[in-house]
Design a protein around this motif. Structure first.
Motif, PDB file in Angstrom:
ATOM      1  N   PRO A  97       0.957  -1.234  -0.088  1.00 63.78           N
ATOM      2  CA  PRO A  97      -0.143  -0.030  -0.020  1.00 63.78           C
ATOM      3  C   PRO A  97       0.739   1.332   0.017  1.00 63.78           C
ATOM      4  N   ALA A  98       2.043   1.392   0.820  1.00 65.92           N
ATOM      5  CA  ALA A  98       3.029   2.703   0.884  1.00 65.92           C
ATOM      6  C   ALA A  98       3.591   2.896  -0.456  1.00 65.92           C
ATOM      7  N   PHE A  99       4.054   1.732  -0.948  1.00 60.91           N
ATOM      8  CA  PHE A  99       4.713   2.036  -2.401  1.00 60.91           C
ATOM      9  C   PHE A  99       3.692   2.252  -3.530  1.00 60.91           C
ATOM     10  N   GLU A 100       2.318   1.774  -3.628  1.00 60.25           N
ATOM     11  CA  GLU A 100       1.580   2.055  -4.495  1.00 60.25           C
ATOM     12  C   GLU A 100       1.040   3.432  -4.270  1.00 60.25           C
ATOM     13  N   SER A 101       0.911   4.030  -3.056  1.00 57.60           N
ATOM     14  CA  SER A 101       0.610   5.330  -2.901  1.00 57.60           C
ATOM     15  C   SER A 101       1.664   6.267  -3.480  1.00 57.60           C
TER      16      SER A 101
END
Length: 296
Positions: free
Chosen positions: A23-27
């Protein structure tokens, strides 16, 4: 991105991500890339992220975002790979890959490149195929829309959408309930897109886009809400749990998403400590959405 005359494009990819870091890298990649996809490598139990953008656009924003994602995830940032993409035919392929979508029993996402006949029994939202983020294809967005379908009968009056992205959740609530919705995001790009989408769907008078960092903005924390959408990331959800509970009206509902199935226990524990109770968990692939309620 110019949707009718694409410039030179490139694909960005990150390999070997552990599940909790996705989720963090996608964001982070969504800060400059209108299209982000994720794939699981069954053999290694890791994930690959791929994104498309105009070549070199937003490097000054992307690199710090990736460093922050690594720090939040507690891992070393993987190598960012870049590959050129043939621009010719890109738009046509994008249109073909974004068909009309029925979500749950009530919502219909209809791309702007398709005809728009009157459709009975559905909340019809028009979105541009060039804006893959917030198009309804992501499991988090779908989970939120399905969750809203189950609580719309409560007719909430005061509605907040934190991390609005394309404004899709805010628009679904505004269209169905004919209520104003405060739609906030920390990204100026998302606020502009929400304004455009609200205008496109005839909801300009009901959607109130605002650049805001969660509950820190005075306009956000000045009232209480009957319904709150928060489709962001697991750790920010945990850190905002008390603020959410404090600003949720008695009997109010919160729909949380942006978390993987493995992160549900952590997010749920934080909100239970704040006094909220779980009504429903909705799984969409690797992603989960939680419908919580404040007693009252």
């Amino acid at each position: 991105m110019n949707r009718r005359h694409p410039q030179t494009l490139e694909t960005l990819s990150l390999d070997g991500l552990p599940e909790h870091a996705v989720p963090a890298f996608e964001s982070a990649m969504q800060t400059v890339c209108p299209s982000v996809g994720y794939f699981r490598d069954e053999a290694t139990d890791t994930w690959r992220l791929e994104a498309v953008r105009e070549t070199g656009v937003g490097d000054d924003e992307l690199m710090p975002a990736l460093v922050l994602a690594a720090a939040l995830s507690g891992i070393e940032a993987p190598e960012l790979r870049r590959e050129p993409v043939e621009a010719e035919g890109w738009l046509a392929r994008t249109l073909q890959s974004f068909p009309e979508q029925e979500i749950g029993a009530r919502v219909l996402i209809r791309p702007t490149h398709l005809p728009n006949p009157h459709t009975y029994g559905r909340i019809v939202l028009r979105l541009d195929a060039g804006l893959a983020f917030g198009s309804g294809e992501h499991g988090s967005t779908r989970g939120c829309l399905i969750g809203f379908e189950g609580v719309a009968h409560r007719r909430p009056r005061r509605i907040l959408d934190i991390g609005t992205g394309s404004g899709i959740l805010a628009m679904a609530a505004a269209r169905h309930l004919r209520r104003p919705v405060l739609a906030t995001d920390i990204e100026p790009w998302s606020v502009r897109i929400t304004e455009e989408n609200a205008r496109l769907n005839g909801l300009r008078n009901l959607i109130r886009p605002r650049l805001a960092d969660g509950w820190r903005h005075r306009a956000v924390r000045s009232g209480t809400y009957d319904l709150v959408f928060a489709n962001i990331l697991a750790r920010p959800l945990c850190s905002m749990a008390k603020s959410l509970a404090d600003h949720l009206a008695p009997g109010g509902t919160a729909i949380l998403a942006g978390l993987l199935g493995t992160q549900v226990r952590m997010v749920l524990a934080a909100h239970r400590r704040a006094g909220l109770v779980l009504e429903r968990r909705i799984n969409q692939g690797a992603w989960s959405a939680l419908v919580l309620r404040r007693r009252g």
